[in-house]
Design a protein around this motif. Structure first.
Motif, mmCIF file in Angstrom:
data_model
loop_
_atom_site.group_PDB
_atom_site.id
_atom_site.type_symbol
_atom_site.label_atom_id
_atom_site.label_comp_id
_atom_site.label_asym_id
_atom_site.label_seq_id
_atom_site.Cartn_x
_atom_site.Cartn_y
_atom_site.Cartn_z
ATOM 1 N N PRO A 140 0.954 7.392 -7.736
ATOM 2 C CA PRO A 140 0.863 6.179 -8.528
ATOM 3 C C PRO A 140 0.307 6.400 -9.943
ATOM 4 O O PRO A 140 0.704 5.696 -10.875
ATOM 5 C CB PRO A 140 -0.099 5.302 -7.713
ATOM 6 C CG PRO A 140 0.073 5.777 -6.301
ATOM 7 C CD PRO A 140 0.284 7.261 -6.412
ATOM 8 N N THR A 141 -0.590 7.369 -10.132
ATOM 9 C CA THR A 141 -1.134 7.619 -11.476
ATOM 10 C C THR A 141 -0.042 8.175 -12.378
ATOM 11 O O THR A 141 0.193 7.682 -13.489
ATOM 12 C CB THR A 141 -2.308 8.629 -11.394
ATOM 13 O OG1 THR A 141 -3.266 8.130 -10.462
ATOM 14 C CG2 THR A 141 -2.940 8.852 -12.745
ATOM 15 N N LEU A 142 0.653 9.203 -11.899
ATOM 16 C CA LEU A 142 1.696 9.832 -12.719
ATOM 17 C C LEU A 142 2.853 8.871 -12.963
ATOM 18 O O LEU A 142 3.331 8.739 -14.092
ATOM 19 C CB LEU A 142 2.192 11.117 -12.042
ATOM 20 C CG LEU A 142 3.288 11.856 -12.806
ATOM 21 C CD1 LEU A 142 2.779 12.340 -14.164
ATOM 22 C CD2 LEU A 142 3.802 13.039 -11.998
ATOM 23 N N THR A 189 10.693 12.218 -9.357
ATOM 24 C CA THR A 189 9.239 12.224 -9.256
ATOM 25 C C THR A 189 8.827 11.584 -7.943
ATOM 26 O O THR A 189 9.314 10.511 -7.587
ATOM 27 C CB THR A 189 8.535 11.574 -10.461
ATOM 28 O OG1 THR A 189 7.113 11.648 -10.207
ATOM 29 C CG2 THR A 189 8.949 10.146 -10.690
ATOM 30 N N GLU A 190 7.955 12.296 -7.230
ATOM 31 C CA GLU A 190 7.374 11.766 -5.993
ATOM 32 C C GLU A 190 5.931 11.351 -6.257
ATOM 33 O O GLU A 190 5.105 11.326 -5.356
ATOM 34 C CB GLU A 190 7.499 12.789 -4.862
ATOM 35 C CG GLU A 190 8.954 13.048 -4.476
ATOM 36 C CD GLU A 190 9.113 13.813 -3.170
ATOM 37 O OE1 GLU A 190 8.124 14.053 -2.462
ATOM 38 O OE2 GLU A 190 10.265 14.186 -2.863
ATOM 39 N N GLY A 191 5.658 11.019 -7.522
ATOM 40 C CA GLY A 191 4.390 10.390 -7.868
ATOM 41 C C GLY A 191 3.260 11.359 -8.075
ATOM 42 O O GLY A 191 3.465 12.506 -8.443
ATOM 43 N N VAL A 202 0.852 -1.201 0.000
ATOM 44 C CA VAL A 202 0.000 0.000 0.000
ATOM 45 C C VAL A 202 0.887 1.250 0.000
ATOM 46 O O VAL A 202 1.821 1.378 0.806
ATOM 47 C CB VAL A 202 -0.956 -0.001 1.215
ATOM 48 C CG1 VAL A 202 -1.677 1.342 1.350
ATOM 49 C CG2 VAL A 202 -1.974 -1.131 1.066
ATOM 50 N N VAL A 203 0.559 2.173 -0.914
ATOM 51 C CA VAL A 203 1.312 3.423 -1.061
ATOM 52 C C VAL A 203 0.445 4.623 -0.686
ATOM 53 O O VAL A 203 0.937 5.614 -0.157
ATOM 54 C CB VAL A 203 1.828 3.523 -2.522
ATOM 55 C CG1 VAL A 203 2.229 4.927 -2.892
ATOM 56 C CG2 VAL A 203 2.992 2.564 -2.728
ATOM 57 N N THR A 204 -0.838 4.543 -0.985
ATOM 58 C CA THR A 204 -1.723 5.657 -0.637
ATOM 59 C C THR A 204 -2.870 5.173 0.242
ATOM 60 O O THR A 204 -3.412 4.097 0.037
ATOM 61 C CB THR A 204 -2.361 6.335 -1.869
ATOM 62 O OG1 THR A 204 -3.410 5.515 -2.369
ATOM 63 C CG2 THR A 204 -1.360 6.578 -2.962
HETATM 64 N N1 LIG Z 1 3.643 6.556 -0.309
HETATM 65 C C1 LIG Z 1 4.258 7.363 -1.132
HETATM 66 O O1 LIG Z 1 5.490 7.307 -1.239
HETATM 67 C C2 LIG Z 1 3.514 8.362 -1.955
HETATM 68 C C3 LIG Z 1 4.212 9.112 -2.908
HETATM 69 C C4 LIG Z 1 3.493 10.028 -3.699
HETATM 70 C C5 LIG Z 1 2.144 10.187 -3.509
HETATM 71 N N2 LIG Z 1 1.507 9.445 -2.563
HETATM 72 C C6 LIG Z 1 0.051 9.596 -2.385
HETATM 73 O O2 LIG Z 1 -0.552 9.317 -3.633
HETATM 74 C C7 LIG Z 1 -1.819 9.982 -3.687
HETATM 75 C C8 LIG Z 1 -1.982 10.659 -5.004
HETATM 76 O O3 LIG Z 1 -1.752 9.743 -6.049
HETATM 77 P P1 LIG Z 1 -2.713 9.635 -7.293
HETATM 78 O O4 LIG Z 1 -2.295 8.468 -8.119
HETATM 79 O O5 LIG Z 1 -4.115 9.684 -6.795
HETATM 80 O O6 LIG Z 1 -2.472 11.017 -8.051
HETATM 81 P P2 LIG Z 1 -1.191 11.681 -8.753
HETATM 82 O O7 LIG Z 1 -0.499 10.701 -9.627
HETATM 83 O O8 LIG Z 1 -0.384 12.396 -7.744
HETATM 84 O O9 LIG Z 1 -1.925 12.807 -9.611
HETATM 85 C C9 LIG Z 1 -2.885 12.451 -10.570
HETATM 86 C C10 LIG Z 1 -3.374 13.741 -11.210
HETATM 87 O O10 LIG Z 1 -2.295 14.370 -11.887
HETATM 88 C C11 LIG Z 1 -2.754 14.910 -13.128
HETATM 89 N N3 LIG Z 1 -2.166 14.086 -14.183
HETATM 90 C C12 LIG Z 1 -1.392 12.994 -14.037
HETATM 91 N N4 LIG Z 1 -1.002 12.545 -15.227
HETATM 92 C C13 LIG Z 1 -1.544 13.371 -16.148
HETATM 93 C C14 LIG Z 1 -1.500 13.418 -17.554
HETATM 94 N N5 LIG Z 1 -0.813 12.523 -18.279
HETATM 95 N N6 LIG Z 1 -2.174 14.393 -18.184
HETATM 96 C C15 LIG Z 1 -2.879 15.305 -17.480
HETATM 97 N N7 LIG Z 1 -2.947 15.306 -16.131
HETATM 98 C C16 LIG Z 1 -2.294 14.347 -15.486
HETATM 99 C C17 LIG Z 1 -4.262 14.826 -13.070
HETATM 100 O O11 LIG Z 1 -4.634 16.000 -12.355
HETATM 101 P P3 LIG Z 1 -6.072 16.702 -12.375
HETATM 102 O O12 LIG Z 1 -6.962 15.774 -11.594
HETATM 103 O O13 LIG Z 1 -5.867 18.011 -11.689
HETATM 104 O O14 LIG Z 1 -6.474 16.846 -13.794
HETATM 105 C C18 LIG Z 1 -4.462 13.559 -12.239
HETATM 106 O O15 LIG Z 1 -5.737 13.480 -11.633
HETATM 107 C C19 LIG Z 1 -1.840 10.927 -2.502
HETATM 108 O O16 LIG Z 1 -2.612 10.348 -1.473
HETATM 109 C C20 LIG Z 1 -0.382 11.000 -2.062
HETATM 110 O O17 LIG Z 1 -0.254 11.312 -0.695
HETATM 111 C C21 LIG Z 1 2.150 8.529 -1.794
#
Ligand SMILES: NC(=O)c1ccc[n+]([C@@H]2O[C@H](COP(=O)([O-])OP(=O)(O)OC[C@H]3O[C@@H](n4cnc5c(N)ncnc54)[C@H](OP(=O)(O)O)[C@@H]3O)[C@@H](O)[C@H]2O)c1
Length: 264
Positions: free
Chosen positions: A197-199, A193-195, A48-50
């Motif tokens: 998971p989507t990015l 990059t600190e992510g 689990v990461v998030t």
């Molecule tokens: N445990 C760890 O080491 C760690 C590290 C990093 C993050 N996290 C956690 O991860 C969670 C967030 O991750 P996530 O996967 O939900 O989101 P994310 O990857 O941080 O961000 C996704 C958002 O980025 C934008 N995006 C990403 N790729 C895109 C693309 N190709 N084109 C256009 N926009 C793009 C979009 O923003 P819009 O919605 O604004 O359009 C998308 O909704 C948080 O809870 C954070 O605390 C944990």
């Protein structure tokens, strides 16, 4: 902080002349190639990461590990830029994504490392958002670049502080290679990059990520269907992609793993 114990390191990794305090705590030498795109995450033993909700997942998943925050600081201190998705930005309200924000006690050595490497005083924060739903009051926007769409740009225009610049990318969703080329064109070549998971999934899917720094935290979170918890990579199928282990460190029950990502 008790030093991280180095258990394994592959021969031939790059080495910086780390300021003394950093080398001791890091458990030995450290360096990065240039150019480089590298990721840093902490995951629980069950992957689990998030965790959902208004929390900064990294701190919850790591259990507040001091060593994890130190490594985060070192990785930020060596970067031209820190690249994050808007989900991570929104979850990290108040953060600046600076090295000393992760580990304040090493501020002096972080400044010294950046001076030695000839880097700007702080890594540039780069936020990726298609929607432009970004809180303009966040302090991190005082020195940042936002990659967005025309629609996102019109939503944010006029609301951002002077230190924030915007670059508009055409394709939707953005192609990760075009993001990276834009950063390279602006002189940003060593990119952490600190992510989230989507990015990072998109960076991996397009074979752009060079290295992964992964902390394995001695915790179990479990998961229920649809509960919003994510593992390291979300939204893409990587089909069993191979990684090569570069180094292993240990701090109490936390493991610090460094991998090379070998693109097929
Ligand atoms: N445990 C760890 O080491 C760690 C590290 C990093 C993050 N996290 C956690 O991860 C969670 C967030 O991750 P996530 O996967 O939900 O989101 P994310 O990857 O941080 O961000 C996704 C958002 O980025 C934008 N995006 C990403 N790729 C895109 C693309 N190709 N084109 C256009 N926009 C793009 C979009 O923003 P819009 O919605 O604004 O359009 C998308 O909704 C948080 O809870 C954070 O605390 C944990």
């Amino acid at each position: 902080m008790k030093p991280i114990e180095r258990l394994f390191e592959r021969d031939g990794l790059p080495r910086f002349a780390l300021p003394a305090g950093l080398a001791t705590s890091y458990g030995g030498d450290f360096g990065l190639a240039r150019p480089l795109l590298y990721a840093n995450f902490v995951a629980s033993v069950d992957g689990v990461v998030t965790v959902p909700g208004d929390v900064e997942s990294g701190g919850v998943v790591s259990g507040g590990s001091e060593a994890d925050r130190f490594v985060m600081g070192v990785l930020r201190a060596a970067a031209d830029a820190v690249l994050i998705g808007a989900g991570t930005f929104r979850a990290g309200a108040g953060d600046l994504w600076h090295p000393e924000a992760a580990f304040p006690a090493a501020r002096g050595p972080f400044v010294e490392l950046r001076r030695q490497l000839g880097l700007r005083p702080q890594p540039l924060l780069v936020v990726v958002t298609a929607s432009g739903h970004i809180d303009p009051a966040q302090p991190a926007l005082g020195d940042c670049l936002i990659l967005t769409t025309a629609q996102g740009e019109s939503r944010m225009r006029g609301n951002l502080p002077n230190g924030a610049s915007i670059a508009v990318l055409e394709a939707q969703p953005f192609n990760a290679r075009s993001m990276l080329e834009l950063l390279h064109a602006r002189g940003l070549h060593v990119i952490l990059t600190e992510g989230g998971p989507t990015l990072v999934g998109q960076l991996l899917a397009e074979n752009l990520l060079d290295e992964l720094f992964l902390t394995t935290s001695p915790r179990l979170f479990g998961k229920r269907s649809g509960d919003g918890r994510k593992s390291l990579v979300d939204g893409v199928d990587l089909g069993g992609r191979a990684l090569e282990l570069l180094s292993v460190g240990r701090h109490e029950s936390h493991l610090f793993l460094r991998y090379a990502h070998r693109a097929p």
